[in-house]
Write a protein that holds these residues in place. Sequence first.
Motif, PDB file in Angstrom:
ATOM      1  N   UNK A  13       7.225 -40.022   2.209  1.00  0.00           N
ATOM      2  CA  UNK A  13       5.909 -39.386   2.185  1.00  0.00           C
ATOM      3  C   UNK A  13       6.082 -37.882   2.027  1.00  0.00           C
TER       4      UNK A  13
ATOM      5  N   UNK B 114       6.550 -30.868   3.754  1.00  0.00           N
ATOM      6  CA  UNK B 114       7.406 -31.710   4.584  1.00  0.00           C
ATOM      7  C   UNK B 114       7.531 -33.096   3.979  1.00  0.00           C
TER       8      UNK B 114
ATOM      9  N   UNK C 294       0.113 -40.915  17.503  1.00  0.00           N
ATOM     10  CA  UNK C 294       1.378 -40.198  17.683  1.00  0.00           C
ATOM     11  C   UNK C 294       1.125 -38.784  18.209  1.00  0.00           C
TER      12      UNK C 294
ATOM     13  N   UNK D  41       0.303 -41.419   7.793  1.00  0.00           N
ATOM     14  CA  UNK D  41      -0.252 -40.892   9.027  1.00  0.00           C
ATOM     15  C   UNK D  41      -1.263 -39.795   8.695  1.00  0.00           C
TER      16      UNK D  41
ATOM     17  N   UNK E 171      10.565 -36.880  10.052  1.00  0.00           N
ATOM     18  CA  UNK E 171      10.254 -35.781   9.160  1.00  0.00           C
ATOM     19  C   UNK E 171      11.444 -34.870   8.934  1.00  0.00           C
ATOM     20  N   UNK E 172      11.468 -34.246   7.751  1.00  0.00           N
ATOM     21  CA  UNK E 172      12.415 -33.175   7.485  1.00  0.00           C
ATOM     22  C   UNK E 172      11.944 -31.902   8.170  1.00  0.00           C
TER      23      UNK E 172
ATOM     24  N   UNK F 235       7.786 -45.483  -2.948  1.00  0.00           N
ATOM     25  CA  UNK F 235       8.417 -46.629  -2.315  1.00  0.00           C
ATOM     26  C   UNK F 235       9.572 -47.207  -3.121  1.00  0.00           C
TER      27      UNK F 235
ATOM     28  N   UNK G 127      -1.744 -35.210   3.533  1.00  0.00           N
ATOM     29  CA  UNK G 127      -0.953 -36.162   2.761  1.00  0.00           C
ATOM     30  C   UNK G 127      -1.050 -35.832   1.271  1.00  0.00           C
TER      31      UNK G 127
ATOM     32  N   UNK H  15       5.301 -40.089  -9.084  1.00  0.00           N
ATOM     33  CA  UNK H  15       3.833 -39.965  -8.971  1.00  0.00           C
ATOM     34  C   UNK H  15       3.437 -38.513  -9.173  1.00  0.00           C
TER      35      UNK H  15
ATOM     36  N   UNK I  95       5.536 -48.625  13.618  1.00  0.00           N
ATOM     37  CA  UNK I  95       6.185 -47.905  12.528  1.00  0.00           C
ATOM     38  C   UNK I  95       6.047 -46.408  12.723  1.00  0.00           C
ATOM     39  N   UNK I  96       7.137 -45.705  12.610  1.00  0.00           N
ATOM     40  CA  UNK I  96       7.143 -44.266  12.785  1.00  0.00           C
ATOM     41  C   UNK I  96       7.554 -43.591  11.484  1.00  0.00           C
ATOM     42  N   UNK I  97       7.350 -42.300  11.449  1.00  0.00           N
ATOM     43  CA  UNK I  97       7.876 -41.486  10.366  1.00  0.00           C
ATOM     44  C   UNK I  97       8.855 -40.481  10.950  1.00  0.00           C
TER      45      UNK I  97
ATOM     46  N   UNK J  32       2.316 -46.538   5.268  1.00  0.00           N
ATOM     47  CA  UNK J  32       2.426 -46.169   6.668  1.00  0.00           C
ATOM     48  C   UNK J  32       1.912 -44.745   6.845  1.00  0.00           C
TER      49      UNK J  32
ATOM     50  N   UNK K  41       4.005 -34.317   2.531  1.00  0.00           N
ATOM     51  CA  UNK K  41       2.846 -33.687   3.143  1.00  0.00           C
ATOM     52  C   UNK K  41       2.893 -32.181   2.864  1.00  0.00           C
TER      53      UNK K  41
ATOM     54  N   UNK L 106       9.741 -43.598   6.355  1.00  0.00           N
ATOM     55  CA  UNK L 106       9.440 -44.755   7.216  1.00  0.00           C
ATOM     56  C   UNK L 106      10.629 -45.062   8.114  1.00  0.00           C
TER      57      UNK L 106
ATOM     58  N   UNK M 270       2.990 -40.822  -1.674  1.00  0.00           N
ATOM     59  CA  UNK M 270       3.980 -41.700  -1.060  1.00  0.00           C
ATOM     60  C   UNK M 270       4.740 -42.442  -2.144  1.00  0.00           C
TER      61      UNK M 270
END
Lengths: 119, 113
Positions: free
Chosen positions: B33, B88, A33, A108, B103-104, B50, B45, B56, B99-101, A106, B35, B92, B48
């Motif tokens: 996610x 941040x 990406x 990154x 972000x805020x 789900x 990272x 967590x 698959x992309x992310x 997923x 970060x 998903x 994450x």
Amino acid sequence: DVKVTQSSRYLVKRTGEKVFLECVQDMDHENMFWYRQDPGLGLRLIYFSYDVKMKEKGDIPEGYSVSREKKERFSLILESASTNQTSMYLCASSLVPGTGTQSSYNEQFFGPGTRLTVL
Amino acid sequence: SQELEQSPQSLIVQEGKNLTINCTSSKTLYGLYWYKQKYGEGLIFLMMLQKGGEEKSHEKITAKLDEKKQQSSLHITASQPSHAGIYLCGADTFTGGGNKLTFGTGTQLKVEL
């Protein structure tokens, strides 16, 4: 550890120049990406690639192109740099979810970024 | 398209204080996610989430995903200067080709001594 490297940390170019930003990952990731990051706008996806020679436009592809000839390398190209392309550019890579040890993750992995200034 | 809104945009706290950062999604979250980014560097990272209700923790940082799966919070206990940076959240986003992310816009945290 996964390592994503970018060719330059800082780059200064002139308006109209052709600019190449290189990204290399060493973990055999399928997905790569390119993002740009600007204050108040967060990370915006420029292009991504899910396989060699495959590419897909992100949210802001205008003025950019990409190349992925080898799995580990993903290049971002500014055909004719403009001042509004001054930004922080971040490269990332990820596995296909469900493969390897990441299960459904997923996640990154990001490079250190290239701060590009176009004068 | 999915949008993530983070609040607050910036935060200054005294060392030792607790703080919370929120991430609200316009759509159901299937993977969220967190970060952290130090100024001028790449993203690291953190964790994450789900499942609805999932929580967590890593050292003094705890993240939760609410039951309805449209909001996540990041809580830092007894903040330290090492916690300073930009946080941040990413969600998903599934496309036909990969698959992309999404972000805020990030929350900038400063910790004062």
